[in-house]
Structures are given as structure tokens and as C-alpha cells.
Design an enzyme around this catalytic site. Structure first.
Site, PDB file in Angstrom:
ATOM      1  N   ASP A 127      49.280  23.689 -18.038  1.00  0.00           N
ATOM      2  CA  ASP A 127      50.560  23.357 -18.750  1.00  0.00           C
ATOM      3  C   ASP A 127      51.393  24.607 -19.184  1.00  0.00           C
ATOM      4  OD1 ASP A 127      49.811  20.944 -18.633  1.00  0.00           O
ATOM      5  OD2 ASP A 127      48.892  20.731 -20.476  1.00  0.00           O
TER       6      ASP A 127
ATOM      7  N   GLU B  25      37.832  20.591 -17.804  1.00  0.00           N
ATOM      8  CA  GLU B  25      37.286  21.638 -17.739  1.00  0.00           C
ATOM      9  C   GLU B  25      35.923  21.402 -18.360  1.00  0.00           C
ATOM     10  OE1 GLU B  25      40.424  20.789 -18.894  1.00  0.00           O
ATOM     11  OE2 GLU B  25      41.382  21.931 -17.329  1.00  0.00           O
TER      12      GLU B  25
ATOM     13  N   ASP C  55      42.749  16.093 -13.602  1.00  0.00           N
ATOM     14  CA  ASP C  55      43.184  16.610 -14.784  1.00  0.00           C
ATOM     15  C   ASP C  55      41.876  16.595 -15.805  1.00  0.00           C
ATOM     16  OD1 ASP C  55      44.811  18.290 -16.269  1.00  0.00           O
ATOM     17  OD2 ASP C  55      45.830  16.376 -17.103  1.00  0.00           O
TER      18      ASP C  55
HETATM   19  C1  GLC Z   1      47.611  17.330 -19.269  1.00  0.00           C
HETATM   20  C2  GLC Z   1      48.210  17.902 -17.858  1.00  0.00           C
HETATM   21  C3  GLC Z   1      49.413  17.481 -17.539  1.00  0.00           C
HETATM   22  C4  GLC Z   1      49.514  16.010 -17.839  1.00  0.00           C
HETATM   23  C5  GLC Z   1      49.112  15.632 -18.911  1.00  0.00           C
HETATM   24  C6  GLC Z   1      49.131  14.030 -19.277  1.00  0.00           C
HETATM   25  O1  GLC Z   1      48.298  18.282 -19.954  1.00  0.00           O
HETATM   26  O2  GLC Z   1      47.979  19.383 -17.634  1.00  0.00           O
HETATM   27  O3  GLC Z   1      50.068  17.935 -16.417  1.00  0.00           O
HETATM   28  O4  GLC Z   1      50.776  15.475 -17.655  1.00  0.00           O
HETATM   29  O5  GLC Z   1      47.843  16.072 -19.399  1.00  0.00           O
HETATM   30  O6  GLC Z   1      48.129  13.525 -18.343  1.00  0.00           O
END
Ligand code: GLC
Length: 779
Positions: free
Chosen positions: A477, A406, A403
Site C-alpha cells: 500500500d 504477513e 494479500d
Molecule cells: C490491502 C491490500 C490492497 C487491497 C486492500 C483491500 O490493503 O494491500 O491492495 O486493495 O487490502 O483488499
């Protein structure tokens, strides 16, 4: 821009064209795939998406005409003129793609242009200037698809998008020009003739499909080389196949990854995870995977465990494994600055982190606080990161969730001049931003492969063209709103057309509070999407399948069970997709390109070629307007009713009904529903045969293997061919084509649907009798 055409040279499949100011290259990859290259930034291609080009021996001819060259293959006629103007026609001289050489004429923006220029980087005459700008003439009746994960409609005509991977926490809307992923691949369809353009440039790029001016569409970049591929169809299917021949196919995943997955930010401490696990089993709601979000870590330090909430993680994961759950943990790129933290100190010592312009390790802030960014452009760093996966794998983790890659940053964006070291070549963030997540996923994939020798399960938020080789993607998200449920359908269809076959959204929505009705409608969609993961944000209302009321719990259970029955079909699709590039979730036009009514259908999709899903996407709605494409009739999965294709129908769809239609003359293999994949050792293959019009013959190929290893690449699998001929008599032929995987079916159950009159039935030439539409057959 490049001046007059002065001459050309041919070397095998490459034609070098000399212009007054520069040399350009045209490479003929095959009869329908051509690359156009101009070294404006680097002499050589520096693709992160295309790892190997498979050239074929192509017979082509070149003729010189006055100030132009005409190149012909068996499929295309390409006219190349001064200034590298390129016009492409099919072999019958139908126009496919012509360069636009007029002036840019942006639409009029009344108002304060100076303000706009400052806000959006537009020039005063209303458009943004780019170093590379390639406009093409917009023909009448053109439709556009692809470009990966995008908000807005399925058809991208009239939209402008930017490729600059971005984590924008505000609710995604149709006005968003950029999101987490960059896939500079556009498909154009006109008069049943499709082609693609893949602009292999990972700087900030833009695609404008006639928004600036309806006379042209363009792709552009702030820097880099002109390096684009023209990929001829004529079918959209062919274009997707050629694009994935270049950038890679989504590989066959481990079978459990197709099961239902439950996530939340965060299930913590471990007692809460176990509580969730037990609830699934007690309620008999199937589930294969539980995710651990950032709170399992020690202060968000990647590759560590919080010893208090997750004491003895190995024993805890063992316990979950015994209950039939796999565990997937999140790993973000940001490494916490902490001299007592081994990942940070190893990275610092070995020079593994990106640096600022003065050569000092660059820092920004993400979940762990002040953090540094591993330089995934460097192969040493990727190897280190890959090796670190073993820490998680040895603890029993089955997959990794990448995650924030980017990369995200809380203290403002990373400056353009942050330096990365591409194995000796200094590159700036401006150049490599869009491939950061791609390179991270590649390292993760390689590490898991090395540590497990199984097909790695990686899920990533940021990616570039080609990431499909390494990772599954989800659309980041979203919010628990009906609007976002609706938006997810064209988004996933375009991701599928862009090579990202294994994709999904956060089922139920991430931000905001879900409702029982919304969750059930979302689960109905999720049942047919390759990645079926329910996820929600910290602080939002509980969103597990049972979180609302008994009615919606039962509905969710019914659909999750259906998902498990469909696993053999989905697995077959994944296997077939590894050679064809065909996605699981497909827009109707993918299979029915000759039916123009399919070109702009945003609220229905096909799951493979045989199942049409028309989900209800509005609160309170109990009926659905469904378009059934031309060419065959459709059978209502729930009622068995028959409908001719080529018409709109209105389907009753109370909350427990998601309208599903099966294409006549098709075969769908089905498994049994079980708590998790592999719980029951089932030696019976169930084949649902949907008979159609008399006289039709149809077939199906079913595949199975061990569901996890790479042995299938060495031929260790079973393959079955089923042929049905529905004439005066029904003849079914069942053949075992490959027989190399040890776990075999011993019997087959044929379920004959849509049988309108009594007929004699034969299997492999032997007469059989129907018992409640069922025939049992021993192999
Ligand atoms: C980001 C991710 C989400 C995750 C959060 C905490 O917002 O896109 O899926 O739960 O981070 O790690």
C-alpha cells in the site's frame, strides 16, 4: 562464544569443526558458494527458501595453522579460527569479508535511554541484544544492495532493517525498518569485487549496514540456527545467479501477465467491471487483466461470490474473456468464523487452523470480521488450500492475488506463541511468521498448476526468500505521492537483485488521490517494470488511464502502447532470467559494475541490458539529469541522438517524454501494439537494430513459445539467433536455432537505427537494399 578450535573432519563437501562448546559445519556448495552452519536451535537445516542444494564436485584443500584452519577453493581462501571467526579472501588474498571480533559500540543516543529501551527494545547501552549476532568488518568504500523491498536509497549503507513481515498502513517512509517482505540476502560491492550473504533464518532477523557503528556491519536473529551462505561474485550478476541457484529462479510467466493490468478496491458490482472493460476497448487503450478486490466475495468469505453484485460469475467472466480480459481475484488467508460457511467448517473439522497456546483455534479480526488462520506450515492444509483454487479456476479466474498474508490482523499482532503444525513438529508463530505468506503462495501456485496445467499467475504481498518460484510480488500500500514514485525505483531495483524479478508497485499509488501528471509519470515507469498494475484504494480518486484529462489520457495510452510493443523483449528477458536469475529492472551497476558512478543512482534503471530509463520523478519537472554509463554510447529512443557513455546530460522531458536510451550495438525485438496480448496473430518479427561504433559485432537471442503452458520445458519453443557485424559492410546473420513450436514467424522486419553512413548490407550473405531504414526478410 564457541571456544577454542579443537579439530575438524572432512566428509565429501562438508567440514565439521569441533569447538570446545559445539560442532559447526562448513559446506562447500561450489568454488564460490560456502555455507556456514551452527545448530543452535535445530540439528538440521529447516529451510523454507532452499528446496534443494546442488553441490558440485569441488577441489579444495585444507591446511592447519596454529589455532586456525585455512580452506582453499579455486576462488576463495577461507580462514577459520577460534569461536568460529571466519575471514574470507579472494584467491589473490584481497579481503572480501572478515568477522569483527571487537566490542559492540553503538552510536551515542543522547536522551532518555530508559524510554528508548522500552519503546524500541534496545538495551540500556543503546543496542538490541540478539541470540545470533554476526558482525563483519566494514571495509572502506563498501556498498550494499539487496534485502528485498525496502524504503530508502539503493545503496543500503548506513541503514538498519528488520525482517518481520508487517502490514503497516501508515505512509511508507525512509524511517521504516520493516515492510511486508523478508529477504535476508545482502550484496556487498567493493573495488569491483562483489559477494552476497544469505542468512537463511526465518525468525525475526536484522541487517545493519554500519548504522550502529561504521566499523562493522552485522546480521542477527532473535533465535534459530546460524545458517548462512557466502556467495562470491566477483560480479553482482554472479552473486544474484548463485543466490537464485539456491532459492530458485523467477519462472517464465504466461505472456498475458506482462500486459497492462487494471485494479481498484473495488470494481463492484459486475456492471462497473464491464463498464471499465468497455472503456478500455472503446478508447483503444491496451489492457489484459482486470482485478476483483475483496468486494466480489460474499461477506469477504474467501472462495465465495456475492450473488447479488456478481450474480452468475462464470457468465460474467466469460464475457470479459471474450473481450480479451483475464480476471484475477483476491484471496486472503483469513477465514471467516461462520458455522454455515463450508471453508470454515471443513477447516475446523480437519484441524486446519492455527491454535493458541491452549490448543484452541486462534482467532483475530481481518476484513471478514472474526477470522481464523489456515496453518500453511502443514502439508495437508496446503493441499486443501491448493485444491480450493479450483473453485476460482472453474469460474474462469486466470490468476490469484494473495494479500494480508504477513499475516495481517486488526486486533493486535498474532502472539508469538500461536501454534502451527509443521507436519508433526509444533512450531510457534515467532518462528514461522516470516514464511506464512511464502507457504500460502506455494499452496496457491501448486493448486493453480494442478487445476490448469498452465504457468500459474500468483501475486503476493508477503513473502520470504524463494517465493519468486511461486509468485509475483507488489510493494503493497503505497501512496499517490511523488515521494512514493521516487521511492519505488530503488525498491524495485533491490527486489530484482533479491531474486524477485517479477515485481511492481501500485502504479499511480494506492492511498491518497492521484493527479493526472503523477499518473502519467508513474505509467512511464510502469511501462518498463515487469508487473504493470494500476491500483488504488477505496474512496480515492479514480485512477484509470483516462481519469484525469485528455492530455494525460493520450500520454498514458502512448506508453501503454509502447509496453505492448516491448512484450517480445520483456518475454525474452523473462525466459533468459529463468536460467540466469537476472532481473528485468536492474540498477545501472548490474551491467556497469566497473563504472563507480553507477553505484548510487537511485532515479534511473535499466530494463534488461539494452534500455536505460531515466524517468522524471518530480512534479512540474521538464528536464532530467541523466547519467549514461561508461563503455558504450547511448541512443535517445525518441530523437535518435547519440551520446557517449560516462557523462551526465540534461534531457528535455516534457510530460509526454520519459527519457529512454538504447545501448548502441543492441537489438530489440518488438511486437505490435494491440488491445490485448494475442488479439492479433502476428507472423512478423520486428527487430530494431541499433548500430554502434564501427567494427562492433553484437548478437541477440529471441525466444517464443505458446505463451502459457509448460511445454517449453520439453523443448516446444522456437529460438532465433541474430548476429550483426558492423564493419565496412553490415552483415546480418539470422538463424533459426530451435524450431519446435508450431506458430512460427514467416518474415522478419529489420529496422536499422543509428546508421551514420551508407554501407552495403547483407543478410545471411545476400545483398539487400534498405527502404526507409527497413529491410523485409522472408524466413
Ligand atoms: C490491502 C491490500 C490492497 C487491497 C486492500 C483491500 O490493503 O494491500 O491492495 O486493495 O487490502 O483488499
Amino acid at each position: 562464544m564457541f571456544g577454542k578450535l579443537k579439530g575438524y573432519e572432512v566428509n565429501k563437501n562438508e567440514i565439521t569443526i569441533e569447538y570446545e562448546k559445539i560442532k559447526t559445519t562448513i559446506s562447500i556448495i561450489n568454488e564460490g558458494v560456502i555455507n556456514f552452519f551452527v545448530p543452535l536451535h535445530r540439528k538440521e537445516r529447516n529451510s523454507k527458501a532452499v528446496e534443494k542444494i546442488n553441490y558440485t564436485n569441488v577441489d579444495f584443500s585444507i591446511e592447519e595453522e596454529e589455532s586456525s584452519i585455512i580452506l582453499k577453493t579455486t576462488k576463495l581462501i577461507i580462514e577459520i579460527k577460534d569461536n568460529f571467526i571466519v575471514n574470507i579472501y579472494d584467491k589473490d588474498r584481497n579481503i572480501l569479508c572478515r568477522d569483527y571480533s571487537g566490542e559492540r559500540e553503538p552510536f551515542v543516543r543522547h536522551g532518555n535511554n530508559l524510554f528508548l529501551a522500552e519503546e524500541e527494545g534496545h538495551s540500556l547501552n543503546g543496542h538490541k541484544d540478539y541470540k545470533i549476532f554476526i558482525p563483519k568488518i566494514m571495509e572502506d568504500n563498501m556498498y550494499f544492495y539487496g534485502l528485498g523491498e525496502r524504503t530508502g536509497s539503493l545503496n543500503k549503507k548506513g541503514y538498519h532493517y528488520k525482517n518481520w513481515n508487517t502490514d503497516d498502513p501508515s505512509p511508507h517512509g525512509e524511517t521504516f525498518e520493516k515492510l511486508y517482505k523478508s529477504i535476508p540476502f545482502l550484496i556487498s560491492l567493493k573495488d569491483n569485487n562483489a559477494f552476497g550473504i544469505f542468512f537463511d533464518n526465518h525468525f525475526e532477523t536484522h541487517f545493519d549496514m554500519g548504522k550502529e557503528n561504521s566499523n562493522y556491519y552485522y546480521f542477527s536473529a532473535v533465535d534459530g540456527n546460524i545458517d548462512y551462505y557466502f556467495l562470491y561474485g566477483p560480479e553482482v550478476k554472479d552473486v544474484v545467479n548463485e543466490y537464485t541457484n539456491l532459492t530458485g529462479k523467477t519462472p517464465l510467466p504466461q505472456m498475458w501477465t506482462l500486459g497492462y493490468q487494471q485494479c481498484r478496491w473495488s470494481y463492484s458490482p459486475k456492471e462497473r467491471v464491464l463498464e471499465i472493460a468497455k472503456a478500455f476497448r472503446e478508447k483503444n487503450i491496451p489492457c489484459d487483466t482486470l482485478y476483483l478486490d475483496i468486494d466480489y466475495m460474499d461477506g469477504f468469505r474467501v472462495f465465495t461470490w456475492d450473488n447479488k453484485s456478481f450474480e452468475n460469475p462464470k457468465a460474467f467472466i466469460d464475457e470479459l474473456n471474450k473481450m480479451g480480459f483475464k480476471v484475477v481475484t483476491i484471496i486472503d488467508p483469513g477465514v471467516k468464523i461462520d458455522k454455515d460457511y463450508s471453508i470454515y467448517s471443513q477447516g475446523l473439522k480437519n484441524d486446519y487452523f492455527a491454535k493458541d497456546n491452549d490448543g484452541i483455534v486462534y482467532k483475530n479480526r481481518v476484513w471478514p470480521g472474526e477470522s481464523v488462520y489456515p496453518d500453511f506450515m502443514n502439508s495437508r492444509v496446503r493441499k486443501w488450500w491448493a485444491d480450493n483454487q479450483k473453485i476460482m479456476i472453474d469460474t474462469g479466474v486466470s490468476g490469484i492475488w494473495n494479500d494480508m498474508n504477513e499475516p495481517a490482523s486488526f486486533n493486535g499482532p498474532l502472539p508469538n506463541d500461536v501454534i502451527f503444525n509443521e507436519d508433526g513438529l509444533e512450531v510457534t508463530h515467532r518462528e514461522v511468521h516470516n514464511v506464512y505468506g511464502h507457504m500460502m503462495s506455494k499452496a496457491t501456485y501448486e493448486g493453480i498448476k494442478e487445476a490448469t496445467n498452465k504457468r500459474p499467475f500468483v501475486i503476493t504481498r508477503a513473502c520470504f526468500s524463494g517465493t519468486q518460484k511461486y509468485s509475483t510480488v507488489w510493494t503493497g500500500d503505497n501512496q499517490s505521492t511523488w515521494e512514493h514514485l521516487r521511492m519505488s525505483i530503488p525498491m524495485l531495483m533491490n527486489l530484482g537483485l533479491s531474486g524477485m524479478s517479477f515485481c511492481g508497485t501500485d502504479v499511480g499509488g494506492f492511498g491518497h488521490d492521484c493527479t493526472g501528471e503523477l499518473l502519467s509519470r508513474w505509467v512511464q515507469v510502469g511501462t518498463f517494470t515487469p508487473l504493470f498494475r494500476n491500483h488504488s484504494a477505496m474512496g480515492t480518486r479514480d485512477q484509470e488511464p483516462w481519469a484525469f484529462n485528455i492530455e494525460t489520457e493520450e500520454i498514458n495510452k502512448k506508453y501503454i502502447n509502447l509496453r505492448y510493443k516491448l512484450i517480445p523483449y520483456l518475454y525474452d528477458l523473462m525466459w533468459k532470467g529463468e536460467s540466469t536469475g537476472a532481473p528485468i529492472i536492474r540498477p545501472l551497476l548490474f551491467e556497469y559494475q566497473y563504472d563507480k558512478n553507477t553505484y548510487e543512482i537511485n532515479d534511473e534503471f535499466l530494463c534488461g541490458d539494452s534500455i536505460l530509463v531515466a524517468p522524471v520523478l518530480e512534479q512540474g519537472m521538464k528536464q532530467k539529469l541523466v547519467y549514461l554509463p561508461k563503455g558504450n554510447s547511448w541512443i535517445d529512443y525518441w530523437t535518435g541522438e547519440n551520446y557517449n557513455g560516462g557523462q551526465y546530460i540534461i534531457k528535455n522531458s516534457p510530460l509526454d517524454i520519459c527519457p529512454i536510451f538504447i545501448k548502441e550495438s543492441s537489438i530489440i525485438p518488438m511486437g505490435i501494439s494491440q488491445n490485448y496480448i494475442g488479439e492479433v496473430n502476428n507472423d512478423e518479427l520486428i527487430l530494431n537494430v541499433y548500430l554502434g561504433e564501427d567494427g562492433r559485432e553484437f548478437n541477440y537471442t529471441h525466444y517464443n513459445d505458446d505463451g502459457e503452458s509448460f511445454d517449453y520445458k520439453e523443448g516446444v519453443y522456437n529460438q532465433y539467433e541474430i548476429k550483426v557485424s558492423n564493419k565496412d559492410t553490415i552483415n546480418i546473420y539470422f538463424t533459426v536455432i530451435k524450431n519446435h513450436y508450431i506458430n512460427k514467424y514467416s518474415k522478419v522486419k529489420f529496422i536499422l537505427n543509428n546508421l551514420k553512413e551508407e554501407k552495403k548490407i547483407y543478410i545471411n550473405g545476400k545483398k539487400v537494399t534498405l527502404n526507409n531504414n527497413i529491410i523485409e526478410f522472408n524466413i
